[in-house]
Design a protein around this motif. Structure first.
Motif, short mmCIF file in Angstrom:
data_model
loop_
_atom_site.label_atom_id
_atom_site.label_comp_id
_atom_site.label_asym_id
_atom_site.label_seq_id
_atom_site.Cartn_x
_atom_site.Cartn_y
_atom_site.Cartn_z
N VAL A 1 0.83 -1.21 0.00
CA VAL A 1 0.00 0.00 0.00
C VAL A 1 0.86 1.25 0.00
O VAL A 1 0.60 2.21 -0.71
N ASP B 1 0.39 1.52 -3.56
CA ASP B 1 -0.57 0.57 -4.13
C ASP B 1 0.04 -0.29 -5.24
O ASP B 1 -0.50 -0.37 -6.35
N THR C 1 -6.40 -1.61 9.36
CA THR C 1 -5.91 -1.77 7.99
C THR C 1 -4.52 -2.40 7.97
O THR C 1 -3.69 -2.08 7.11
N GLN D 1 -2.75 6.26 5.36
CA GLN D 1 -3.69 5.14 5.31
C GLN D 1 -4.35 4.91 6.67
O GLN D 1 -5.56 4.72 6.76
#
Lengths: 411, 411
Positions: free
Chosen positions: A163, A172, A236, B364
């Motif tokens: 990510v 990403d 996450t 994030q």
């Protein structure tokens, strides 16, 4: 909300039983597994039957239990298959091949230039290394049960996506999809913090520990936290970014965009900066080689070099305060300093870190923690990456399905 | 190692089912509980039968499910008994009486002098308050199912001991033993961080959230972390001492003995210090009254007072950086700013905290978090303390024994 199904519990118990077999110095009996795990004998008999069926365990002999008939003993079957662990670091790629007993069969290392590496370049190196690894160990690809890959930064394991990797500014990057075209193997992706922690949980200081924290000290810095045998992942999978917690408000600028982060003081580049500040023209400094610089500091400190000792003392002062933060926030039972920077600076860094942490941490929490260096041989991150592949194999529903659980318990 | 028994799972499911009933705006059907919890209908039928037997739930009516016969709906039985929640803070004692639906029946508050309070004095006040509370609400002591007590600092819940309270320098005070002579009630002891978090898990922003963090801002400061419905306690129940993590190395001296701790900047006394540094003769400062000072800052900020706005901005700058540390390390899905300092400074403090945290946190992880103010009415710490007593009652093996689990599932 996470569902707690009977299958989850059985998988968890399977892990516990197998960890117990790995931990033992030799073959173990079902009774010993039951005692060590707290599981009932019937449950252990059921789990080991399943693992024997799958070829993961084998009957290794018998032991005389004093009274009664001899007990069969079990061991991991190294021939069942191989696992590959890959540590993609900021400055090198390390690949290691293990048999199922987690004995190293072969390993290879390739340096990466200390500049921005592109995903395509890294994948090219990685594929070549894995191919040479299997060739050198004479292991055909179909014997490989899985490959675990650690990449720095935030990772999305299910999708196999990097990510965000601050060092290279990757965003990403679909690593699994990119690798699937080149390596036809089950692939498990995570980061070095999680990998080093899983390695300790299975094979190191984290075995049987309910509250574990494992600090990774390399180019990047972070912590893996495991509670009751489970990795803390967060919403996450980015829990553990202790390297990017602020220790010195308005301190050194960090590649994450913030400032005063722990990593800027105790990661390899941070230690190099401390060295340059302490002795601007130091011969210990290899500006383009982190490993050589840390190695030079360690050797010079052994010879009593004042600059090297000052750098370790300053690093330990930052690290000790940051370790105290973890002790106060997480209250771990075991806290491991892991990875190559910790290995190279060793007991000397541990000593000053412990002294400083004692001054900063709450007394009760400090007394409760066993602060120690990683004692795993080789690279804990490659071992941990391979362990993710091992866990993936043990979660394979086709091999460890729900049918086995309905098997009648042996008498 | 923590044992995962069938009883643990059943207790866990019992909590989940009951939380679902509390969360609903009105009576709920078993089907609705099954849908909300992910448990099977048979399991829910079993759990609710047990809770109906114990008088915790009652049949509240029927709902028309469209097709088929009407479904029975269930609600918590407020008459089943009462719970007392006690918040012993550095500057006050608050006691609150709840019925089993967790509706407040009565509450009392007593100020404590802003100096060292001795355990004997605190216990004397507490016993008097509880006695007046029950009298005022006309609830006889035998109807009280349990009393939960929150005290600041490190607590050992099983032994009922205040291990260390830095503000008063209490060491190893056996509160349960001292209170047992005066209050003949099941007593559950913990600290405000854990209490405020449990309150959110049962009745607030933590319902159904897998990764929760609740920041307590009062005289002392800390965080409660809950993962997958479980409080993170650590090796000695002192996890969450975020107030004593270092944010500014070599910063303000802290009552814990260290320096630069988060608490010295964002706890009520820390904010008072910031006020005194910003405007040495400020009329907003009530040197012996934390609540009056924070209240004065909040009111003055509403009137556009520059000093008050500057103090909130500076506090938010520290708080935002420290909140970013939590976001990076714990990666929560929901992060609540709780307790009276957060309530008084409200949206204004939240706004600047969020802006600063966005600058410091990894993108994030910041995107993943819902950062918000506590929305619970009254005092979240007293509610949480009473919730510990509720959990204790629900763990009572004489009422919720293993027999019920063998009950045949209703058709």
């Amino acid at each position: 909300m996470i569902k707690r199904s009977a299958r989850d519990i059985r998988r968890r118990n399977r892990f516990d039983a197998l960890r117990c077999v790995y931990a033992a110095p030799g073959p173990v009996s079902r009774q010993e597994i039951a005692t060590a795990t707290g599981l009932s004998f019937a449950t252990v008999a059921n789990l080991t039957a399943e693992l024997l069926d799958a070829g993961v365990l084998l009957e290794a002999g018998q032991e005389n239990s004093g009274a009664g008939r001899p007990r069969a003993t079990l061991a991991v079957n190294p021939q069942r298959g191989a696992l590959v662990g890959v540590d993609i670091s900021e400055t090198f790629i390390h690949v290691e091949l293990f048999d199922l007993s987690m004995t190293t069969r072969h390993e290879l290392r390739h340096p990466l230039p200390e500049r921005d590496s592109k995903p395509d370049e890294v994948i090219e190196h990685l594929v070549g290394l894995v191919s040479r690894l299997l060739e050198a160990a004479r292991v055909p690809a179909h014997q490989v049960l899985g490959i675990g890959v650690s990449v720095p930064g935030q990772v999305e394991p299910e999708g196999g996506v990097s990510v965000f990797s601050p060092y290279w500014a990757w965003h990403d990057v679909p690593l699994r999809a990119m690798l699937a075209e080149r390596l036809n193997l089950p692939l498990f992706l995570d980061n070095p913090l999680k990998a080093a922690t899983v390695a300790e949980m299975w094979f190191g200081a984290g075995r049987g520990v309910d509250d574990l924290a494992v600090i990774t000290l390399r180019t990047g810095v972070g912590v893996g936290i495991a509670v009751d045998g489970h990795l803390l992942r967060g919403a996450t999978n980015s829990a553990g970014e202790w390297g990017h917690t602020c220790l010195v408000l308005d301190g050194r600028p960090c590649r994450c965009g913030s400032g005063g982060c722990v990593e800027t003081y105790v990661g390899a580049p941070g230690i190099m900066r401390t060295l340059a500040e302490t002795d601007p023209g130091s011969a210990l400094l290899h500006p383009d080689d982190q490993a050589a610089t840390i190695e030079a500091i360690a050797r010079a400190a052994d010879d009593g070099d004042e600059v090297a000792l000052a750098v370790i003392a300053k690093t330990g002062r930052y690290l000790g305060a940051a370790v105290a933060n973890l002790i106060n926030l997480v209250n771990p039972q075991v806290l491991v300093l892991s990875d190559w920077v910790a290995a190279k600076l060793g007991e000397r860094l541990l000593h000053v870190t412990r002294e400083v942490a004692a001054d900063h941490a709450l007394a009760q929490a400090f007394r409760a923690v066993d602060l120690r260096l990683c004692a795993l041989p080789h690279n804990p991150v490659s071992l941990g990456a391979a362990t993710f592949a091992l866990e993936g194999f043990l979660n394979d529903h086709e091999i460890f399905g729900s049918v086995a659980s309905r098997r009648p318990t042996p008498a």
